[in-house]
Write a protein that holds these residues in place. Structure first.
Motif: not given
Length: 264
Positions: A224-234
């Motif tokens: 698994h790999f880290v994701m950062k930030g967020g989506s429109s549904r965050t």
């Protein structure tokens, strides 16, 4: 971005809530690097495909090539081709690429993102590089958000990014200039999670939550790999600097894009 230190994680005595994988706070020295001002767009990704990106073995590592070949994967999951025209499969409709969809961030798996960066002669950012570009400043004083320290609210966040359930679909990557970071990087929060090259794992001093011991630890498997930030549904409350999301490299069913970095 000049070399400098970045803080990752929450202090154990922090008042703010954090999941177990967000502890313990520590500093990481980050060498100088350059990072794309915007997420890679559908328009840019078309160029990668036109250059034979899905057919060129050199752009893919062994596991990613096997996955792509076995699944017959030749384009992003949310794309649909009708004749010679591409469209984007949005939440409730199909949007022709001639419209704004060309300048929306492309959503792909980490494997596809990595292949693109090799084609471009660059790389995915590490978690620490992404963090420094999003929250760091030239004078070394970290921000609470890329745009500063003001907390998003119902009116203010509409000018800062595509998050907090404002929309179902992406928007152009340059739509929120007021939300850019101190070093001029846009769209770091919302409008699609962002893949990093960092394998999801524990920070020094990690302790699993006693009430949910497998929440993070079950995924410390090197896949698994880290994701950062967020989506429109965050939700806005999830936009804290320490939040870490993660998925497997071959998972396409996620609103995740990426940007590239150059080092040295």
């Amino acid at each position: 971005m000049p070399a400098g230190a970045v803080r990752l994680g929450l202090a154990r005595d922090a008042k703010d809530f954090g999941w177990d994988n967000e502890y313990e706070a520590h500093k990481v020295e980050v060498p100088a690097f350059e990072i794309d001002r915007y997420k890679v767009t559908n328009r840019q990704y078309i160029e990668f495909m036109a250059a034979g990106g899905y057919e060129t073995r050199a752009f893919w590592n062994d596991e990613d090539w096997k996955w792509k070949t076995a699944g017959g994967i030749s384009h992003p999951l949310f794309w649909k081709k009708d004749g010679h025209q591409w469209s984007y499969r949005a939440m409730f409709d199909e949007v022709p690429f001639e419209d704004l969809a060309l300048d929306w961030p492309v959503y792909v798996s980490q494997a596809e993102a990595s292949a693109y960066t090799r084609w471009a002669g660059k790389a995915l950012p590490t978690e620490a590089e992404w963090q420094r570009a999003a929250y760091g400043t030239v004078d070394g004083k970290a921000r609470a958000y890329p745009w500063g320290n003001e907390t998003p609210n119902a009116e203010f966040d509409k000018k800062l990014g595509n998050f907090d359930f404002q929309r179902w679909d992406p928007v152009p990557v340059n739509a929120f200039p007021q939300g850019q970071s101190a070093v001029g990087v846009h769209d770091m929060l919302g409008n699609g999670w962002e893949w990093t090259s960092t394998v999801f794992g524990p920070f020094p001093g990690f302790e699993p939550f006693p009430f949910y011991r497998g929440y993070s630890a079950d995924f410390f498997d090197g896949k698994h790999f880290v994701m950062k930030g967020g989506s429109s549904r965050t939700a806005a409350c999830m936009l804290r600097p320490t939040f870490r999301n993660w998925f497997q490299a071959h998972y396409q069913y996620v609103y995740a894009g990426f940007r590239c970095v150059s080092r040295g």
